[in-house]
Design a protein around this motif. Structure first.
Motif, PDB file in Angstrom:
ATOM      1  N   LEU A 158       3.476 -14.815  36.553  1.00  9.68           N
ATOM      2  CA  LEU A 158       4.349 -15.381  35.672  1.00  9.68           C
ATOM      3  C   LEU A 158       4.749 -15.001  34.420  1.00  9.68           C
ATOM      4  CD1 LEU A 158       3.883 -19.114  37.568  1.00  9.68           C
ATOM      5  CD2 LEU A 158       5.411 -17.448  38.633  1.00  9.68           C
ATOM      6  N   LEU A 159       5.882 -15.177  34.480  1.00  9.10           N
ATOM      7  CA  LEU A 159       6.041 -15.076  33.134  1.00  9.10           C
ATOM      8  C   LEU A 159       7.388 -16.188  32.235  1.00  9.10           C
ATOM      9  CD1 LEU A 159       7.942 -11.205  33.505  1.00  9.10           C
ATOM     10  CD2 LEU A 159       5.666 -11.883  32.294  1.00  9.10           C
ATOM     11  N   ILE A 160       6.648 -16.537  31.083  1.00 11.52           N
ATOM     12  CA  ILE A 160       8.112 -17.371  30.752  1.00 11.52           C
ATOM     13  C   ILE A 160       8.786 -16.805  29.333  1.00 11.52           C
ATOM     14  CG2 ILE A 160       7.302 -20.102  28.968  1.00 11.52           C
ATOM     15  CD1 ILE A 160       5.070 -20.202  30.049  1.00 11.52           C
ATOM     16  N   GLU A 161       9.612 -17.292  29.837  1.00 10.70           N
ATOM     17  CA  GLU A 161      10.181 -16.442  28.694  1.00 10.70           C
ATOM     18  C   GLU A 161      10.470 -16.913  27.285  1.00 10.70           C
ATOM     19  OE1 GLU A 161      15.552 -15.026  28.809  1.00 10.70           O
ATOM     20  OE2 GLU A 161      14.770 -15.701  29.659  1.00 10.70           O
ATOM     21  N   LYS A 162      10.644 -16.418  25.897  1.00 13.77           N
ATOM     22  CA  LYS A 162      10.352 -16.854  25.358  1.00 13.77           C
ATOM     23  C   LYS A 162      10.754 -16.522  23.896  1.00 13.77           C
ATOM     24  CE  LYS A 162       7.613 -20.605  22.201  1.00 13.77           C
ATOM     25  NZ  LYS A 162       5.631 -20.754  21.674  1.00 13.77           N
ATOM     26  N   GLY A 163      12.012 -17.083  23.945  1.00 14.85           N
ATOM     27  CA  GLY A 163      12.842 -16.350  21.937  1.00 14.85           C
ATOM     28  C   GLY A 163      13.567 -14.613  22.446  1.00 14.85           C
ATOM     29  N   GLY A 164      13.795 -14.713  23.586  1.00 17.59           N
ATOM     30  CA  GLY A 164      14.106 -13.154  23.670  1.00 17.59           C
ATOM     31  C   GLY A 164      12.978 -12.787  24.285  1.00 17.59           C
ATOM     32  N   LYS A 165      11.469 -12.819  23.702  1.00 19.24           N
ATOM     33  CA  LYS A 165      10.534 -12.641  24.478  1.00 19.24           C
ATOM     34  C   LYS A 165       9.821 -12.962  25.535  1.00 19.24           C
ATOM     35  CE  LYS A 165       9.358  -9.811  20.291  1.00 19.24           C
ATOM     36  NZ  LYS A 165       8.069 -10.307  18.868  1.00 19.24           N
ATOM     37  N   PHE A 166       8.360 -12.400  26.572  1.00 17.32           N
ATOM     38  CA  PHE A 166       8.143 -12.785  27.632  1.00 17.32           C
ATOM     39  C   PHE A 166       6.327 -12.990  27.691  1.00 17.32           C
ATOM     40  CE2 PHE A 166      12.058 -10.677  28.917  1.00 17.32           C
ATOM     41  CZ  PHE A 166      12.041 -11.254  29.551  1.00 17.32           C
ATOM     42  N   VAL A 167       6.209 -14.535  27.459  1.00 22.02           N
ATOM     43  CA  VAL A 167       4.973 -15.151  27.532  1.00 22.02           C
ATOM     44  C   VAL A 167       4.484 -14.646  29.157  1.00 22.02           C
ATOM     45  CG1 VAL A 167       2.859 -16.664  27.273  1.00 22.02           C
ATOM     46  CG2 VAL A 167       5.236 -16.460  26.089  1.00 22.02           C
ATOM     47  N   GLU A 168       3.582 -13.607  29.188  1.00 18.95           N
ATOM     48  CA  GLU A 168       2.460 -13.635  30.948  1.00 18.95           C
ATOM     49  C   GLU A 168       1.620 -14.564  30.765  1.00 18.95           C
ATOM     50  OE1 GLU A 168       2.601  -9.216  30.962  1.00 18.95           O
ATOM     51  OE2 GLU A 168       1.022 -10.139  29.511  1.00 18.95           O
ATOM     52  N   VAL A 169       1.945 -14.723  31.944  1.00 17.35           N
ATOM     53  CA  VAL A 169       0.925 -16.320  32.590  1.00 17.35           C
ATOM     54  C   VAL A 169      -0.148 -15.335  33.247  1.00 17.35           C
ATOM     55  CG1 VAL A 169       0.372 -18.617  33.840  1.00 17.35           C
ATOM     56  CG2 VAL A 169       2.048 -17.634  31.785  1.00 17.35           C
ATOM     57  N   ASP A 170      -1.275 -15.839  33.462  1.00 17.09           N
ATOM     58  CA  ASP A 170      -2.794 -15.261  34.711  1.00 17.09           C
ATOM     59  C   ASP A 170      -2.851 -15.760  36.130  1.00 17.09           C
ATOM     60  OD1 ASP A 170      -4.516 -17.034  33.937  1.00 17.09           O
ATOM     61  OD2 ASP A 170      -6.158 -15.500  33.497  1.00 17.09           O
TER      62      ASP A 170
END
Length: 261
Positions: free
Chosen positions: A128-140
């Protein structure tokens, strides 16, 4: 006159009794020489492993990297090149790598005699990805947020935590954002392969209100993360039975529904 008895004849035949054999004695000189040999052998082994130039770290190799580069892994490991190979603490290197590079899920550090250390890396995979400030946080798959990237990896859906306004307060009191994220991860991990490829967004409103947004303006009401396998099987069958449907509901897998609008 009676002759000698049987016992007397045996004594005459066998002769006088022999004295008991004494145990062989180890000469002091032999014992001293043996001890000296052992000491020299031990000292030679210590010198071979720690003092000589024959068994020292000369190379550090890596394998298993996908996003990380071998150079990044070697630099983070900071293996003591030039040190005796036997003195390398592999546990220290493993802990250092996992601490410095959160993308690493697991790593095996092995000595490859006579001159090499090998780093076998397993990287985390985003589900999954979490969008934050125009970037993407990767979640395993364990719910761990392990990296922030500038571009969304292809084929990984976005996670949207949008608590229901009416029940947001009570829902977040019972299930914090970390728990809700884990529920979304559980749902993403249960999706059939064909659905997983088409999933664009996993939307979480509450613990038991999770839905999917698929390509082609299709949606799936999944419900909670419970009975994931049953819901996945039901969804696959439902999509085959109603290929033109746009909305699917498998929140109760024994009573699924689909509609075209």
């Amino acid at each position: 006159m009676a002759g000698p008895t049987t016992a007397e004849r045996q004594r005459i035949t066998s002769g006088p009794p022999r004295p008991p054999r004494s145990r062989a004695r180890v000469r002091p000189r032999t014992l001293i020489l043996s001890l000296i040999a052992l000491v020299l052998l031990g000292a030679g082994g210590v010198w071979l492993f720690y003092g000589s130039q024959w068994l020292r770290v000369e190379r550090v190799t890596t394998s298993g990297t996908r996003v990380l580069t071998p150079e990044e892994v070697r630099e983070a490991a900071a293996a003591p090149v030039g040190s005796p190979l036997v003195s390398v603490d592999t546990d220290v290197l493993e802990n250092r790598l996992r601490k410095k590079l959160r993308r690493i899920d697991s790593v095996d550090v092995e000595r490859s005699w006579p001159h090499e250390i090998s780093l076998k890396v397993t990287e985390r995979k985003p589900v999954l990805l979490i969008e934050k400030g125009g970037k993407f946080v990767e979640v395993d798959a364990k719910g761990v947020r392990f990296a922030t990237v500038g571009h969304a990896p292809k084929g990984v859906p976005l996670l949207e935590l949008t608590p229901d306004r009416e029940n947001a307060a009570s829902s977040l009191r019972r299930f914090d954002s970390h728990r809700l994220r884990r529920e979304a991860v559980s749902v993403a991990g249960a999706l059939p392969a064909a659905v997983e490829r088409d999933t664009r967004v996993v939307k979480v409103r509450s613990y038991d209100s999770i839905s999917l947004e698929l390509s082609g303006d299709r949606t799936v009401a999944w419900g909670s993360s419970e009975k994931g396998r049953a819901k996945a099987s039901t969804l696959s069958a439902l999509m085959k039975a109603a290929p033109k449907a746009r909305h699917f509901d498998v929140s109760v897998p024994t009573a699924p529904a689909s509609s075209a609008s």
